[in-house]
Write a protein that holds these residues in place. Structure first.
Motif, short mmCIF file in Angstrom:
data_model
loop_
_atom_site.label_atom_id
_atom_site.label_comp_id
_atom_site.label_asym_id
_atom_site.label_seq_id
_atom_site.Cartn_x
_atom_site.Cartn_y
_atom_site.Cartn_z
N VAL A 105 47.76 36.37 42.47
CA VAL A 105 47.81 37.32 43.58
C VAL A 105 46.64 37.11 44.55
CG1 VAL A 105 47.73 39.78 44.18
CG2 VAL A 105 49.10 39.00 42.23
N THR B 126 31.40 37.57 35.49
CA THR B 126 31.42 38.29 36.76
C THR B 126 32.86 38.63 37.13
OG1 THR B 126 29.49 37.03 37.42
CG2 THR B 126 30.64 38.21 39.16
N LEU B 127 33.09 39.92 37.34
CA LEU B 127 34.45 40.40 37.63
C LEU B 127 34.47 41.18 38.95
CD1 LEU B 127 35.27 41.78 34.06
CD2 LEU B 127 36.10 39.64 35.04
N SER C 293 56.17 43.32 38.79
CA SER C 293 55.71 44.70 39.04
C SER C 293 54.78 44.76 40.25
CB SER C 293 54.97 45.22 37.81
OG SER C 293 53.90 44.35 37.48
#
Ligand code: F7E
Length: 326
Positions: free
Chosen positions: A84, A211-212, A128
């Protein structure tokens, strides 16, 4: 012996689906893209009995050729640009592959089936992500779609094209609205695998932190191996239809971190997790939770692996994989 053609055969779903179809006695063809595709060897090592054909969803004539070579009873269209975050950077390419690619495949199947439009059963991998800014909780087949990314918009196009070909030409074309599904075969760019791999590496002393982006997003995460069974069941029904496939449970990225770090005996993950706006999205899908009662009722489908077990499977796999690399 039934024949199936699977696009997207290099992805986790393609691999699980091929295994399931081979176990059911199918002759399986897989469509693989590009010159010297680096994933060809992976596919051949996991499912050596799959016959690989070369083709690309954006190249209509290659799809016609693949259909002639395989002459399938069932087509599973899993191929897409599926990340995405990447879809904002390459919106037109995403539209061409993830959106218009579905139309190319539907049209190729329609032409190949000739005057028996229902002879080839078609599965479209809808998502979804189409629910985006959710208009109803939980989300079901009739929930209004409100996609929040170029990827989501492209999937909506593919979803409605599938319905349109069913209604216009009488094709047996079904759309599976699959919520997030993961596995040890998940790509490392997706958050579950990024976390499971980082947890394994932190435990083994190979990495100090991860790291997010947004830790508050919530997803309805299931096991990919369970979800491919739902795809197959859809094509065994007398009538084609659309189905939501999900667990009906939702968890935040924080909960994912709780469970994944607990697998290696770490209760407080805060020293190991950093946040960076680099991993935030221009528009976020805040919360997804599905209602799979139609799939349960009409297909007799149930997920078998729950969230905790899924995360354990992924961390255990990454511990093995990373230990072997040391
Ligand atoms: O993100 C958040 C991120 O990339 C999940 C695809 O299979 O499922 C998948 O799409 C959430 C998002 O999956 C990071 O912002 C935080 O809220 O694992 P993901 P996705 O976007 O939900 C749907 C159903 C599909 O159809 C797609 O093809 O996690 N998040 N920090 C992060 N996500 C990533 N990737 N990386 C991070 O560092």
């Amino acid at each position: 012996m039934k024949r199936a053609l699977v696009t997207g055969v290099t992805g986790q779903d393609g691999l699980y689906l091929c295994e399931a179809l081979l176990a059911k006695g199918y002759e399986v063809y897989g469509l693989i893209r590009g010159q010297n595709n680096p994933k060809r060897e992976l596919v051949s090592s996991i499912v050596p009995d799959v016959k690989l054909l070369t083709g690309d969803l954006t190249d209509f004539s290659s799809l016609i050729r693949a259909l002639r070579q395989s002459d399938p009873d069932e087509v599973y269209n899993l191929a897409a640009i599926s990340y995405v975050a990447y879809s904002w950077e390459n919106a037109q390419l995403t539209a061409d592959v993830t959106g218009k690619g579905v139309l190319n495949m539907l049209e190729a199947v329609r032409l190949h089936a000739g005057d028996e439009p229902g002879r080839i059963r078609f599965y479209q991998a809808s998502s979804s992500e189409m629910f985006g800014k959710v208009q109803e909780v939980p989300q079901k087949e009739t929930t209004l779609l409100w996609p929040r990314s170029p990827y989501g918009v492209a999937k909506v196009f593919g979803h409605y094209m599938t319905i349109n070909y069913r209604e216009s030409y009488g094709m047996h074309a079904s759309s599976g609205i699959l919520f997030n599904h993961e596995s040890p075969r998940r790509g490392k760019e997706f958050v579950t695998r990024k976390v499971s791999q980082a947890v394994a590496r932190i435990k083994l002393g190979l990495q100090s932190d991860v790291t997010l982006g947004n830790l508050d997003a919530k997803r309805d995460w299931g096991f990919a191996g369970d979800y491919v069974e739902a795809m197959w069941l859809m094509l065994q029904q007398p009538q084609a239809d659309d189905y939501v496939v999900c667990t009906g449970q939702t968890h935040s990225i924080r909960e994912l971190l709780d469970v994944a770090f607990a697998c290696v005996g770490i209760d407080d993950w805060s020293p190991y997790v950093r946040q960076d706006p680099r991993f935030m999205r221009p528009a976020e899908v805040d919360m997804l939770i599905g209602d799979a009662s139609k799939a349960r009722r009409q297909l007799g489908w149930e997920p078998k692996v729950d969230f905790r077990r899924l995360v354990e499977l992924m961390v255990e796999n990454d511990l093995r994989e990373q230990s072997a690399l040391r």
